[in-house]
Design a protein around this motif. Structure first.
Motif, PDB file in Angstrom:
ATOM      1  N   ALA A   1     -72.510  71.161 -11.028  1.00 26.94           N
ATOM      2  CA  ALA A   1     -71.530  71.857 -11.599  1.00 26.94           C
ATOM      3  C   ALA A   1     -71.522  71.494 -13.004  1.00 26.94           C
ATOM      4  N   GLU A   2     -71.495  70.314 -13.472  1.00 23.42           N
ATOM      5  CA  GLU A   2     -71.530  69.817 -14.850  1.00 23.42           C
ATOM      6  C   GLU A   2     -72.881  70.186 -15.702  1.00 23.42           C
ATOM      7  N   ILE A   3     -73.940  69.736 -14.887  1.00 25.22           N
ATOM      8  CA  ILE A   3     -75.479  70.448 -15.107  1.00 25.22           C
ATOM      9  C   ILE A   3     -75.330  71.951 -15.718  1.00 25.22           C
ATOM     10  N   ALA A   4     -74.821  72.622 -14.831  1.00 21.64           N
ATOM     11  CA  ALA A   4     -74.949  74.170 -14.909  1.00 21.64           C
ATOM     12  C   ALA A   4     -73.897  74.612 -16.156  1.00 21.64           C
ATOM     13  N   ASP A   5     -72.849  73.916 -16.084  1.00 23.45           N
ATOM     14  CA  ASP A   5     -72.018  74.189 -17.541  1.00 23.45           C
ATOM     15  C   ASP A   5     -73.148  73.696 -18.739  1.00 23.45           C
ATOM     16  N   ALA A   6     -73.569  72.464 -18.841  1.00 25.30           N
ATOM     17  CA  ALA A   6     -74.229  71.987 -19.907  1.00 25.30           C
ATOM     18  C   ALA A   6     -75.347  73.081 -20.203  1.00 25.30           C
ATOM     19  N   LEU A   7     -76.266  73.469 -19.285  1.00 20.15           N
ATOM     20  CA  LEU A   7     -77.274  74.124 -19.501  1.00 20.15           C
ATOM     21  C   LEU A   7     -77.084  75.903 -19.314  1.00 20.15           C
ATOM     22  N   ASP A   8     -75.812  76.345 -19.171  1.00 20.12           N
ATOM     23  CA  ASP A   8     -75.545  77.545 -19.160  1.00 20.12           C
ATOM     24  C   ASP A   8     -76.210  78.334 -17.986  1.00 20.12           C
ATOM     25  N   MET A   9     -76.205  78.060 -16.925  1.00 22.84           N
ATOM     26  CA  MET A   9     -76.700  78.569 -15.647  1.00 22.84           C
ATOM     27  C   MET A   9     -75.949  78.372 -14.585  1.00 22.84           C
TER      28      MET A   9
ATOM     29  N   ARG B   1     -92.557  58.730 -12.507  1.00 21.63           N
ATOM     30  CA  ARG B   1     -92.797  59.589 -11.433  1.00 21.63           C
ATOM     31  C   ARG B   1     -92.397  60.869 -11.530  1.00 21.63           C
ATOM     32  N   ILE B   2     -91.417  61.144 -12.369  1.00 23.03           N
ATOM     33  CA  ILE B   2     -91.147  62.849 -12.486  1.00 23.03           C
ATOM     34  C   ILE B   2     -91.814  63.581 -13.384  1.00 23.03           C
ATOM     35  N   ALA B   3     -93.113  62.907 -14.158  1.00 24.73           N
ATOM     36  CA  ALA B   3     -93.873  63.640 -14.882  1.00 24.73           C
ATOM     37  C   ALA B   3     -94.569  64.774 -14.336  1.00 24.73           C
ATOM     38  N   ILE B   4     -94.503  64.779 -13.074  1.00 24.13           N
ATOM     39  CA  ILE B   4     -95.206  65.972 -12.230  1.00 24.13           C
ATOM     40  C   ILE B   4     -94.631  67.274 -12.231  1.00 24.13           C
ATOM     41  N   LEU B   5     -93.215  67.125 -12.515  1.00 23.36           N
ATOM     42  CA  LEU B   5     -92.182  68.240 -12.438  1.00 23.36           C
ATOM     43  C   LEU B   5     -92.211  68.984 -13.508  1.00 23.36           C
ATOM     44  N   PRO B   6     -92.100  70.606 -13.217  1.00 25.08           N
ATOM     45  CA  PRO B   6     -91.836  71.292 -14.235  1.00 25.08           C
ATOM     46  C   PRO B   6     -90.678  71.035 -15.269  1.00 25.08           C
ATOM     47  N   PRO B   7     -90.490  71.368 -16.483  1.00 26.01           N
ATOM     48  CA  PRO B   7     -89.777  70.730 -17.476  1.00 26.01           C
ATOM     49  C   PRO B   7     -88.161  71.157 -17.083  1.00 26.01           C
ATOM     50  N   ARG B   8     -87.979  72.252 -16.524  1.00 25.75           N
ATOM     51  CA  ARG B   8     -86.522  72.508 -15.928  1.00 25.75           C
ATOM     52  C   ARG B   8     -86.126  71.753 -14.923  1.00 25.75           C
ATOM     53  N   GLN B   9     -86.966  71.633 -14.035  1.00 29.10           N
ATOM     54  CA  GLN B   9     -86.449  70.501 -12.684  1.00 29.10           C
ATOM     55  C   GLN B   9     -86.596  69.248 -13.323  1.00 29.10           C
ATOM     56  N   ARG B  10     -87.296  68.691 -14.216  1.00 27.23           N
ATOM     57  CA  ARG B  10     -87.183  67.253 -14.639  1.00 27.23           C
ATOM     58  C   ARG B  10     -86.072  67.276 -15.605  1.00 27.23           C
ATOM     59  N   GLN B  11     -85.577  68.038 -16.404  1.00 25.18           N
ATOM     60  CA  GLN B  11     -84.527  67.995 -17.200  1.00 25.18           C
ATOM     61  C   GLN B  11     -83.218  68.178 -16.286  1.00 25.18           C
ATOM     62  N   ILE B  12     -83.301  68.691 -15.257  1.00 24.93           N
ATOM     63  CA  ILE B  12     -81.849  68.881 -14.267  1.00 24.93           C
ATOM     64  C   ILE B  12     -81.996  67.489 -13.221  1.00 24.93           C
ATOM     65  N   LEU B  13     -83.073  67.082 -13.109  1.00 23.24           N
ATOM     66  CA  LEU B  13     -83.056  65.845 -12.176  1.00 23.24           C
ATOM     67  C   LEU B  13     -82.690  64.390 -13.089  1.00 23.24           C
ATOM     68  N   ILE B  14     -83.073  64.534 -14.139  1.00 22.49           N
ATOM     69  CA  ILE B  14     -82.730  63.447 -14.956  1.00 22.49           C
ATOM     70  C   ILE B  14     -81.147  63.533 -15.387  1.00 22.49           C
ATOM     71  N   ARG B  15     -80.582  64.656 -15.529  1.00 25.71           N
ATOM     72  CA  ARG B  15     -79.119  64.623 -15.661  1.00 25.71           C
ATOM     73  C   ARG B  15     -78.419  64.268 -14.352  1.00 25.71           C
ATOM     74  N   SER B  16     -78.969  64.732 -13.320  1.00 27.78           N
ATOM     75  CA  SER B  16     -78.528  64.438 -11.873  1.00 27.78           C
ATOM     76  C   SER B  16     -78.659  62.826 -11.947  1.00 27.78           C
ATOM     77  N   PHE B  17     -79.643  61.990 -12.124  1.00 25.70           N
ATOM     78  CA  PHE B  17     -80.032  60.760 -11.984  1.00 25.70           C
ATOM     79  C   PHE B  17     -78.904  59.934 -12.753  1.00 25.70           C
ATOM     80  N   ASP B  18     -78.458  60.602 -14.134  1.00 31.52           N
ATOM     81  CA  ASP B  18     -77.520  60.067 -15.018  1.00 31.52           C
ATOM     82  C   ASP B  18     -76.211  60.151 -14.507  1.00 31.52           C
ATOM     83  N   GLY B  19     -76.075  60.782 -13.385  1.00 35.77           N
ATOM     84  CA  GLY B  19     -74.710  60.922 -12.638  1.00 35.77           C
ATOM     85  C   GLY B  19     -73.942  62.207 -13.055  1.00 35.77           C
ATOM     86  N   GLU B  20     -74.536  63.026 -13.766  1.00 32.82           N
ATOM     87  CA  GLU B  20     -73.937  64.574 -13.607  1.00 32.82           C
ATOM     88  C   GLU B  20     -73.965  65.216 -12.279  1.00 32.82           C
ATOM     89  N   THR B  21     -72.899  66.015 -12.063  1.00 33.39           N
ATOM     90  CA  THR B  21     -72.807  66.702 -11.018  1.00 33.39           C
ATOM     91  C   THR B  21     -73.437  68.110 -11.076  1.00 33.39           C
TER      92      THR B  21
END
Length: 128
Positions: free
Chosen positions: A92-100, A70-90
Motif C-alpha cells: 500500500a505504501e509503495i502504491a501510494d509513493a508510485l501512484d499506482m 541478483r535483482i539486476a535481471i528484473l525489469p526496472p519497475r519490478q526492481r523498483q518495487i522489490l527494492i522498496r519492499s526490501f526496505d520495509g515498505e508495504t
C-alpha cells in the motif's frame, strides 16, 4: 571527485581511491562516522577497505549487496518495487509513493519474487 582532480598526480590507483572514498562517505551517511559500528578496518595498498572485524551491520550490508546484484535481471519497475519492499515498505505504501494501484504493486512483487526464485535455483543457492 573534485578531490581526485586535485590529487590526480599522486593517485596510483584512481578506481580504488574512488571506491574507498565512496565507501567512507556511505558509512558516514549511514552511521555518522567513517566506520560502521563494530567494524574495524584499514586501507590496503590497492586502496580497498580491509575489514578486520564483523558486525550485524556488515552482515546486513553484504546481504543487501548480494540482493541488489541478483535483482539486476528484473525489469526496472519490478526492481523498483522489490527494492522498496526490501526496505520495509508495504504494498500500500509503495502504491501510494508510485501512484499506482496496490494490486499492480502486489502483481509486480509476485512476478519479481518468482523470477528471483528461478535465478537462485539456477545458481544453486537459496533466498534468505
Amino acid at each position: 571527485m573534485a578531490k581526485a582532480f586535485h590529487r590526480w598526480s599522486t593517485l596510483t590507483a584512481p578506481r580504488a581511491w574512488a571506491r574507498t572514498v565512496a565507501t567512507r562517505l556511505w558509512l558516514k551517511q549511514q552511521f555518522g562516522s567513517r566506520e560502521a559500528p563494530g567494524v574495524e578496518g584499514e586501507v590496503g595498498q590497492d586502496g580497498r577497505l580491509l575489514i578486520t572485524a564483523t558486525s550485524s551491520e556488515l552482515d546486513d550490508l553484504i546481504a543487501r549487496h548480494d540482493f541488489l546484484h541478483r535483482i539486476a535481471i528484473l525489469p526496472p519497475r519490478q526492481r523498483q518495487i522489490l527494492i522498496r519492499s526490501f526496505d520495509g515498505e508495504t504494498p500500500a505504501e509503495i502504491a501510494d509513493a508510485l501512484d499506482m494501484p496496490a494490486e499492480t504493486v502486489r502483481s509486480n512483487l509476485r512476478h519479481a519474487r518468482k523470477a528471483m526464485q528461478c535465478r537462485v535455483r539456477r545458481e544453486g543457492g537459496e533466498l534468505q
